[in-house]
Design a protein around this motif. Structure first.
Motif, PDB file in Angstrom:
ATOM      1  N   THR A 116       7.961   4.531   2.155  1.00  0.00           N
ATOM      2  CA  THR A 116       7.003   5.781   2.368  1.00  0.00           C
ATOM      3  C   THR A 116       7.282   5.736   0.403  1.00  0.00           C
ATOM      4  OG1 THR A 116       8.495   7.963   3.314  1.00  0.00           O
ATOM      5  CG2 THR A 116       6.583   8.603   2.301  1.00  0.00           C
ATOM      6  N   LEU A 117       6.625   4.480  -0.210  1.00  0.00           N
ATOM      7  CA  LEU A 117       6.173   4.153  -1.456  1.00  0.00           C
ATOM      8  C   LEU A 117       5.539   4.560  -2.177  1.00  0.00           C
ATOM      9  CD1 LEU A 117       7.093   0.165  -1.494  1.00  0.00           C
ATOM     10  CD2 LEU A 117       7.577   2.056  -3.108  1.00  0.00           C
ATOM     11  N   LYS A 118       5.588   5.377  -3.185  1.00  0.00           N
ATOM     12  CA  LYS A 118       4.214   5.817  -3.654  1.00  0.00           C
ATOM     13  C   LYS A 118       3.575   4.984  -4.444  1.00  0.00           C
ATOM     14  CE  LYS A 118       6.414  10.170  -2.994  1.00  0.00           C
ATOM     15  NZ  LYS A 118       6.827  11.830  -3.535  1.00  0.00           N
ATOM     16  N   PRO A 119       2.045   5.506  -5.169  1.00  0.00           N
ATOM     17  CA  PRO A 119       1.999   5.147  -6.576  1.00  0.00           C
ATOM     18  C   PRO A 119       2.355   4.586  -8.079  1.00  0.00           C
ATOM     19  CG  PRO A 119      -0.645   5.609  -5.769  1.00  0.00           C
ATOM     20  CD  PRO A 119       0.764   6.234  -4.855  1.00  0.00           C
ATOM     21  N   GLU A 120       2.913   5.708  -8.519  1.00  0.00           N
ATOM     22  CA  GLU A 120       3.962   6.360  -9.249  1.00  0.00           C
ATOM     23  C   GLU A 120       5.290   5.461  -9.044  1.00  0.00           C
ATOM     24  OE1 GLU A 120       2.746   8.892  -6.990  1.00  0.00           O
ATOM     25  OE2 GLU A 120       3.353  10.232  -6.916  1.00  0.00           O
ATOM     26  N   ASP A 121       5.823   4.609  -7.954  1.00  0.00           N
ATOM     27  CA  ASP A 121       6.180   4.074  -8.170  1.00  0.00           C
ATOM     28  C   ASP A 121       6.446   2.663  -8.158  1.00  0.00           C
ATOM     29  OD1 ASP A 121       7.499   5.190  -4.237  1.00  0.00           O
ATOM     30  OD2 ASP A 121       8.382   5.817  -6.640  1.00  0.00           O
ATOM     31  N   THR A 122       4.840   2.340  -8.395  1.00  0.00           N
ATOM     32  CA  THR A 122       4.780   1.100  -9.266  1.00  0.00           C
ATOM     33  C   THR A 122       5.661   0.485 -10.652  1.00  0.00           C
ATOM     34  OG1 THR A 122       2.520   1.266  -8.528  1.00  0.00           O
ATOM     35  CG2 THR A 122       3.175  -0.405 -10.681  1.00  0.00           C
ATOM     36  N   ALA A 123       6.209  -0.172 -10.754  1.00  0.00           N
ATOM     37  CA  ALA A 123       7.212  -0.171 -11.709  1.00  0.00           C
ATOM     38  C   ALA A 123       8.240  -1.739 -12.242  1.00  0.00           C
ATOM     39  CB  ALA A 123       8.593   0.965 -11.774  1.00  0.00           C
ATOM     40  N   VAL A 124       8.328  -2.462 -13.153  1.00  0.00           N
ATOM     41  CA  VAL A 124       9.745  -3.279 -12.356  1.00  0.00           C
ATOM     42  C   VAL A 124      10.865  -2.845 -11.999  1.00  0.00           C
ATOM     43  CG1 VAL A 124      11.228  -5.294 -13.733  1.00  0.00           C
ATOM     44  CG2 VAL A 124       8.762  -5.328 -14.426  1.00  0.00           C
ATOM     45  N   TYR A 125      11.501  -3.286 -11.064  1.00  0.00           N
ATOM     46  CA  TYR A 125      13.048  -3.068 -10.611  1.00  0.00           C
ATOM     47  C   TYR A 125      14.136  -3.724 -10.729  1.00  0.00           C
ATOM     48  CZ  TYR A 125      10.846   0.846  -8.172  1.00  0.00           C
ATOM     49  OH  TYR A 125      10.475   1.611  -7.697  1.00  0.00           O
ATOM     50  N   TYR A 126      14.627  -2.991 -11.501  1.00  0.00           N
ATOM     51  CA  TYR A 126      15.935  -4.044 -12.737  1.00  0.00           C
ATOM     52  C   TYR A 126      17.612  -4.103 -11.550  1.00  0.00           C
ATOM     53  CZ  TYR A 126      13.042  -4.662 -16.324  1.00  0.00           C
ATOM     54  OH  TYR A 126      11.777  -5.207 -17.141  1.00  0.00           O
TER      55      TYR A 126
ATOM     56  N   GLN B 280       1.231  -1.598  -0.094  1.00  0.00           N
ATOM     57  CA  GLN B 280       0.052  -0.116   0.298  1.00  0.00           C
ATOM     58  C   GLN B 280       0.648   1.550  -0.372  1.00  0.00           C
ATOM     59  OE1 GLN B 280      -2.573  -0.178   2.968  1.00  0.00           O
ATOM     60  NE2 GLN B 280      -4.435  -1.153   2.210  1.00  0.00           N
ATOM     61  N   ALA B 281       0.367   2.143  -0.520  1.00  0.00           N
ATOM     62  CA  ALA B 281       1.251   3.169  -1.144  1.00  0.00           C
ATOM     63  C   ALA B 281       1.333   4.194   0.719  1.00  0.00           C
ATOM     64  CB  ALA B 281       0.200   4.422  -0.917  1.00  0.00           C
ATOM     65  N   GLY B 282       2.690   4.662   0.878  1.00  0.00           N
ATOM     66  CA  GLY B 282       2.911   4.862   1.905  1.00  0.00           C
ATOM     67  C   GLY B 282       3.956   3.887   3.381  1.00  0.00           C
ATOM     68  N   GLY B 283       4.087   2.512   2.419  1.00  0.00           N
ATOM     69  CA  GLY B 283       4.353   1.360   3.254  1.00  0.00           C
ATOM     70  C   GLY B 283       5.941   0.995   2.673  1.00  0.00           C
ATOM     71  N   SER B 284       6.327   0.309   2.640  1.00  0.00           N
ATOM     72  CA  SER B 284       7.914  -0.463   2.149  1.00  0.00           C
ATOM     73  C   SER B 284       8.040  -1.780   2.152  1.00  0.00           C
ATOM     74  CB  SER B 284       9.070  -0.171   3.674  1.00  0.00           C
ATOM     75  OG  SER B 284       8.741   1.059   4.110  1.00  0.00           O
ATOM     76  N   LEU B 285       9.422  -1.471   1.326  1.00  0.00           N
ATOM     77  CA  LEU B 285       9.854  -2.647   0.205  1.00  0.00           C
ATOM     78  C   LEU B 285      11.364  -2.794   0.826  1.00  0.00           C
ATOM     79  CD1 LEU B 285       7.191  -3.701  -2.294  1.00  0.00           C
ATOM     80  CD2 LEU B 285       8.025  -4.845   0.164  1.00  0.00           C
ATOM     81  N   ARG B 286      11.804  -4.161   0.459  1.00  0.00           N
ATOM     82  CA  ARG B 286      13.352  -4.069   0.527  1.00  0.00           C
ATOM     83  C   ARG B 286      13.594  -5.293  -1.018  1.00  0.00           C
ATOM     84  NH1 ARG B 286      17.805  -3.413   4.049  1.00  0.00           N
ATOM     85  NH2 ARG B 286      19.329  -5.328   3.188  1.00  0.00           N
TER      86      ARG B 286
END
Length: 118
Positions: free
Chosen positions: A85-95, A13-19
């Motif tokens: 502090t993730l945002k919807p616009e951070d949605t992507a495939v990360y390489y 969810q927006a505002g969350g974190s991932l590693r």
């Protein structure tokens, strides 16, 4: 030759974190600067940030500065990307990518998908 495998993506969810993590093969990992890039649906791949070979220097795109942190463990051949502090616009495939000097990238992983819901 360096092989890179990303992991850790998912739905948050927006505002969350991932590693995210990137595991590298080979015994020359510490010889490479490591970068992170992302590609959102319908957009070109963009630079996120990179870390120097020793880990002593990092550089980030303005869009993620202060929210994302790159770290590396040369003993474990891994590089990590902490996304806060993730945002919807951070949605992507990360390489992740490996390069000799931090400006050109010789090896790429296949990516891991991060989806941020609003």
């Amino acid at each position: 030759q360096v092989q890179l495998v990303e992991s850790g993506g998912g739905l948050v969810q927006a505002g969350g974190s991932l590693r995210l993590s990137c595991a590298a093969s080979g015994r020359t990992f510490s010889s490479y600067a490591m970068g992170w890039f992302r590609q959102a649906p319908g957009k070109e791949r963009e630079f996120v940030g990179y870390i120097s070979r020793s880990g002593g220097y990092t550089y980030y795109a303005d869009s993620v500065k202060g929210r994302f942190t790159i770290s590396r463990d040369n003993a474990k051949n891994t590089v990590n990307l902490q996304l806060n502090t993730l945002k919807p616009e951070d949605t992507a495939v990360y390489y992740c990518a490996a390069g000799r000097d931090g400006s050109t990238w010789d090896y790429w992983g296949k990516g891991t998908l991060v989806t941020v819901s609003s």
